[in-house]
Write an enzyme that holds these catalytic residues in place. Structure first.
Site, PDB file in Angstrom:
ATOM      1  N   ALA A  84       0.835  -1.194   0.000  1.00 14.84           N
ATOM      2  CA  ALA A  84       0.000   0.000   0.000  1.00 14.84           C
ATOM      3  C   ALA A  84       0.870   1.244   0.000  1.00 14.84           C
ATOM      4  O   ALA A  84       1.968   1.245   0.567  1.00 14.84           O
ATOM      5  CB  ALA A  84      -0.925   0.023   1.218  1.00 14.84           C
ATOM      6  N   VAL A  85       0.351   2.283  -0.630  1.00 11.48           N
ATOM      7  CA  VAL A  85       0.966   3.611  -0.602  1.00 11.48           C
ATOM      8  C   VAL A  85      -0.150   4.585  -0.260  1.00 11.48           C
ATOM      9  O   VAL A  85      -1.237   4.534  -0.851  1.00 11.48           O
ATOM     10  CB  VAL A  85       1.609   3.978  -1.963  1.00 11.48           C
ATOM     11  N   GLU A 117      -2.081 -11.823  -4.722  1.00  8.82           N
ATOM     12  CA  GLU A 117      -3.505 -11.754  -5.019  1.00  8.82           C
ATOM     13  C   GLU A 117      -3.923 -10.303  -4.936  1.00  8.82           C
ATOM     14  O   GLU A 117      -3.444  -9.555  -4.079  1.00  8.82           O
ATOM     15  CB  GLU A 117      -4.314 -12.577  -4.026  1.00  8.82           C
ATOM     16  N   ASN A 122      -8.778  -3.662  -9.214  1.00 10.03           N
ATOM     17  CA  ASN A 122      -7.868  -2.769  -8.508  1.00 10.03           C
ATOM     18  C   ASN A 122      -6.909  -2.155  -9.526  1.00 10.03           C
ATOM     19  O   ASN A 122      -6.341  -2.857 -10.363  1.00 10.03           O
ATOM     20  CB  ASN A 122      -7.093  -3.562  -7.444  1.00 10.03           C
ATOM     21  N   TYR A 128       1.484  -4.321 -11.429  1.00 10.57           N
ATOM     22  CA  TYR A 128       1.992  -5.694 -11.343  1.00 10.57           C
ATOM     23  C   TYR A 128       2.280  -6.261 -12.732  1.00 10.57           C
ATOM     24  O   TYR A 128       3.300  -6.914 -12.940  1.00 10.57           O
ATOM     25  CB  TYR A 128       0.998  -6.589 -10.603  1.00 10.57           C
TER      26      TYR A 128
END
Length: 160
Positions: A84-85, A117, A122, A128
Site C-alpha cells: 500500500a501507498v 492476489e 484494482n 503488477y
C-alpha cells in the site's frame, strides 16, 4: 534488505518491523477503501511479522512513511501479502519501487515462484503486469466488503 537505499526525490526503502505497525495501519487505512474489504487488522499484521520468512519493507519520503510491502518467502516461493501507498504519496514511484524490491528480495532468497492476489478491478493490476506478473487464477468472492458484497481476487504470478 541490508541497508536503506537512496532513491530519487528523497524516496527510500528500508527494512521495517513491529515498531512500524502504526504507520502500516495508517497507510493501509488511507490506501484501502473499506468498501472492498482488502485491509488487514492490526492483530493480523502483528501476528504475521514474527513468522519465519516474513519481511516488511517501508517506503519513506522525506523521512515520512508513505508506503509498505509485506511479503513471505518459504523455500522457493514468495508471496506479496500486502502492499500500500498512502493516497497523497501515490504517483511518486513508491509502489513500483516496493514491487521491484519484493522481486529482488525474493530472488535473492532463492524464490523461483513469486505471486500475489489482488482484487479484480484494482488499479494496481497494471503496476503488477508492468513488472511481469500475469493472471494465473481467480478466487471468486474472496474479499468481503463491510456492506456484505463480495469481490473476486485475481492471482498473479511472475513469469520472468
Amino acid at each position: 534488505m541490508n541497508a536503506a537505499r537512496a532513491r530519487p526525490a528523497e524516496l527510500r526503502l528500508r527494512a521495517g518491523g513491529a515498531d512500524d505497525l502504526d504507520d502500516v495501519m495508517r497507510i493501509m487505512t488511507d490506501a484501502f477503501p473499506p468498501c472492498f474489504g482488502e485491509a488487514w487488522t492490526r492483530s493480523q499484521c502483528a501476528g504475521i511479522l514474527p513468522l519465519a520468512g516474513v519481511s516488511l519493507t517501508m517506503a519513506d519520503h522525506d523521512q515520512h512513511a508513505i508506503g509498505f510491502a509485506l511479503a513471505r518467502t518459504i523455500m522457493d516461493e514468495s508471496e506479496l501479502l500486502l502492499i500500500a501507498v498512502e493516497v497523497a504519496g501515490q504517483g511518486q514511484g513508491a509502489g513500483r519501487l516496493l514491487v521491484e524490491d519484493f522481486i529482488a528480495q525474493a530472488r535473492a532468497q532463492g524464490a523461483s515462484r513469486l505471486h500475489l492476489e489482488v482484487r479484480d478491478g484494482n488499479s494496481a493490476v497494471s503496476l503488477y503486469q508492468s513488472a511481469g506478473f500475469v493472471p494465473a487464477g481467480r478466487r471468486r468472492a474472496y474479499y468481503k466488503a463491510a456492506d456484505g458484497r463480495r469481490h473476486d481476487a485475481v492471482t498473479l504470478v511472475l513469469v520472468r
